[in-house]
Design an enzyme around this catalytic site. Structure first.
Site, short mmCIF file in Angstrom:
data_model
loop_
_atom_site.label_atom_id
_atom_site.label_comp_id
_atom_site.label_asym_id
_atom_site.label_seq_id
_atom_site.Cartn_x
_atom_site.Cartn_y
_atom_site.Cartn_z
N HIS A 67 57.67 59.83 137.32
CA HIS A 67 56.62 58.91 136.88
C HIS A 67 57.15 58.12 135.70
CE1 HIS A 67 56.13 62.27 134.13
NE2 HIS A 67 55.27 61.59 133.39
N HIS A 69 56.57 57.63 132.48
CA HIS A 69 56.48 57.95 131.05
C HIS A 69 57.92 57.96 130.55
CE1 HIS A 69 52.29 60.01 130.55
NE2 HIS A 69 52.33 58.91 129.83
N ASP A 71 59.69 59.57 128.54
CA ASP A 71 60.49 60.80 128.42
C ASP A 71 61.11 61.19 129.77
OD1 ASP A 71 57.67 61.26 128.86
OD2 ASP A 71 57.95 63.41 128.57
N HIS A 72 60.77 60.44 130.83
CA HIS A 72 61.32 60.75 132.16
C HIS A 72 62.28 59.70 132.70
CE1 HIS A 72 58.56 64.22 132.82
NE2 HIS A 72 57.97 63.60 131.81
N HIS A 156 48.08 63.57 136.62
CA HIS A 156 48.65 63.23 135.31
C HIS A 156 48.02 61.94 134.77
CE1 HIS A 156 51.49 63.65 132.14
NE2 HIS A 156 52.25 62.63 132.48
N HIS A 250 59.51 71.32 130.35
CA HIS A 250 58.70 70.26 129.73
C HIS A 250 57.75 70.94 128.74
CE1 HIS A 250 55.86 66.84 129.39
NE2 HIS A 250 56.84 66.09 129.83
ZN LIG Z 1 54.17 62.24 131.66
ZN LIG Z 2 56.61 64.01 130.16
#
Ligand SMILES: [Zn+2]
Ligand SMILES: [Zn+2]
Length: 291
Positions: A67, A69, A71-72, A156, A250
């Site tokens: 997804h 975000h 951090d990914h 999410h 995570h």
């Molecule tokens: Zn996320």
């Molecule tokens: Zn995340």
């Protein structure tokens, strides 16, 4: 049952994009299965994480982004550009949610001068041809040369295009939850898996984390609580799914003073019968070891 082993290497294990002295890296996970080397998510530090794990960037066969975000996927472009400068010659498919193509196009635009320069001046293959972006679908599994990858939309909010992934090959199954609130459907999606890697948070730790950020309102707190999974719920889902092993990943919080592996073990204690791995950067989990 095949004795061929698969492995999962947790390259980055903290939840969220911020890094601080002593913190773990944002999310990235390497799956080696059925002869394929696949990266799931490319948070900051993914490339250096692969190098530290002893896996050349040029060995990558595919990248999945669960997804959008940061951090990914903050390091998706830099990682593949670095693979290119490390001698990548084969095409790498990038599978991600709708919108991933915009990131990719803007990354190519941002690096246009360097990419053109290295192609001309150093005789490198055309970088644009090496990476092919397509969308993850929860309707059509992807066949990665014998590794079947299926997706399930997870929970999410406010992001709708966010996915859990299930990898199957040689009679072995690995499931990654992605970022998600606890969902009963995850137990079905992961049913009988050899390993489930699930995101996890400690409710008590979240308050300390949010306090430290010092924001004026409680939106960050509300976001974290409604879109992530308390460790206790993760253990219950693993138990319902009858997975052979569980890894917590995570992690929220991460690097918080006083939160140790024992804190996480205490949170899941008595709720799941199988072995539990507490994620840390560089942790290698062998899958399908025959007793
Ligand atoms: Zn996320
Ligand atoms: Zn995340």
């Amino acid at each position: 049952m095949s004795g061929i082993q698969s492995s999962v290497t947790l390259l980055g294990t903290k939840g969220g994009p911020a890094i601080r002295p002593g913190s773990a890296r944002p999310t990235s996970t390497l799956i080696e299965m059925g002869g394929q080397t696949m990266l799931v998510d490319a948070g900051l530090g993914a490339a250096i994480g692969m190098a530290e794990a002893g896996v050349p960037l040029t060995d990558l066969d595919a990248v999945f982004i669960t997804h959008l975000h940061s951090d990914h996927y903050l390091e998706l472009g830099p990682l593949l550009h670095t693979a290119w400068t490390a001698g990548l010659r084969h095409q790498i498919p990038i599978f991600g949610p709708p919108g991933i193509e915009h990131y990719w196009q803007f990354f190519l635009n941002a690096m246009a001068y360097d990419i053109a320069l290295r192609t001309e001046d150093e005789g490198r293959p055309d970088f644009h041809d090496l990476c092919v972006v397509s969308h993850i679908s929860d309707e059509r599994p992807i066949d990665m040369q014998g590794v079947l990858v299926s997706a399930m939309r997870n929970d999410h909010p406010p992001i709708e295009d966010s996915f859990a992934l299930r990898f199957e090959a040689n009679g072995q199954t690995i499931v990654l939850s992605g970022d998600t609130a606890p969902m009963p459907a995850m137990a079905e999606f992961a049913q009988g898996a050899d390993l489930m890697v699930h995101e996890a948070m400690l409710r008590d730790g979240v308050q300390d984390l949010v306090d430290r950020m010092g924001y004026a309102d409680d939106r960050l707190m509300a976001h974290i609580l409604r879109s992530h999974s308390p460790a206790e719920d993760v253990a219950r889902i693993a138990q319902a799914a009858q997975v052979r092993a569980l890894a917590l990943n995570h992690l929220i919080p991460s690097g918080e003073p006083g939160v140790t592996e024992e804190t996480w073990r205490a949170a899941v204690s008595g709720l799941y019968d199988g072995p539990v791995h507490i994620g840390h950067d560089g942790l290698v989990i062998e899958v399908g070891e025959q007793p």
